[in-house]
Design an enzyme around this catalytic site. Structure first.
Site, PDB file in Angstrom:
ATOM      1  N   PRO A   2      15.191 -77.503 -45.386  1.00 58.38           N
ATOM      2  CA  PRO A   2      15.536 -78.295 -44.203  1.00 58.38           C
ATOM      3  C   PRO A   2      14.295 -78.928 -43.577  1.00 58.38           C
ATOM      4  O   PRO A   2      13.211 -78.365 -43.615  1.00 58.38           O
ATOM      5  CB  PRO A   2      16.144 -77.289 -43.240  1.00 58.38           C
ATOM      6  CG  PRO A   2      16.380 -76.055 -44.011  1.00 58.38           C
ATOM      7  CD  PRO A   2      15.479 -76.097 -45.205  1.00 58.38           C
ATOM      8  N   LEU A   3      14.497 -80.096 -43.015  1.00 56.03           N
ATOM      9  CA  LEU A   3      13.502 -80.731 -42.156  1.00 56.03           C
ATOM     10  C   LEU A   3      14.042 -80.577 -40.745  1.00 56.03           C
ATOM     11  O   LEU A   3      15.189 -80.926 -40.486  1.00 56.03           O
ATOM     12  CB  LEU A   3      13.334 -82.202 -42.516  1.00 56.03           C
ATOM     13  CG  LEU A   3      12.465 -83.039 -41.570  1.00 56.03           C
ATOM     14  CD1 LEU A   3      11.028 -82.525 -41.567  1.00 56.03           C
ATOM     15  CD2 LEU A   3      12.519 -84.497 -41.953  1.00 56.03           C
TER      16      LEU A   3
END
Length: 179
Positions: A2-3
């Site tokens: 995830p960012l």
């Protein structure tokens, strides 16, 4: 992988900002089972939030990740974030969370290339053996041509062994016939 973008009001101490970022990361590890080393966070202070609910100020957490989380996973993540951030002084009324899911074609990590699509990187949470139809362009329900050498997937993500893939994949050679 995830960012995460965390928006918050300026004025928090460096230690508090770090505690918030750590709480977000630990929540992702605990709920979405991401590897600990996958920490990609953007911290934005005074990013034009334009609203406040309590004196401690709003915290907005944007999570950009690949498809695959269930509604239950997301609800559990939201609850876990609220609990962990409360320990860092973030009032639950100040927490906003948004989750954006996309596919491997939506990520580029360098040089203007889609590394997941081009095969330079394995798609997190996806077994290339299970995803062979997408990778080879074979539509669901169609049979793919037989391959002379088949491999057995040994990755933890595989829950339906034995899965097989042509020998171009770096997996353990299987002595059993392809199924």
């Amino acid at each position: 992988m995830p960012l995460v973008r965390i928006d918050m009001i300026r004025g928090r101490s460096t230690e508090n900002t770090r505690a918030i970022a750590d709480a977000v990361q630990q929540s992702l590890i605990d709920v979405l089972k991401i590897p600990e080393r996958d920490r990609f966070q953007i911290i934005a202070l005074d990013a034009g939030l334009g609203f406040e609910r309590t004196t401690s100020g709003a915290v907005i957490v944007h999570i950009f990740t690949q498809h695959g989380s269930t509604t239950r996973d997301k609800q559990r993540l939201y609850r876990t974030l609220a609990q962990r951030l409360a320990a860092s002084g973030v009032d639950g009324k100040d927490l906003f969370v948004s989750s954006f899911e996309n596919g491997p074609e939506d990520w580029s990590f360098a040089d203007g290339r889609a590394q997941y699509v081009e095969g330079d990187l394995a798609v997190p949470g996806h077994c290339p053996i299970h995803d062979h139809r997408r990778a080879t362009g074979v539509a669901r329900g169609q049979r793919r041509p037989p391959r002379p050498t088949m491999l057995l997937c040994t990755r933890i993500c595989c829950r339906n062994p034995p899965c097989v893939k042509p020998s171009t994949w770096p997996y353990v050679l299987s002595s059993s016939p392809a199924r």
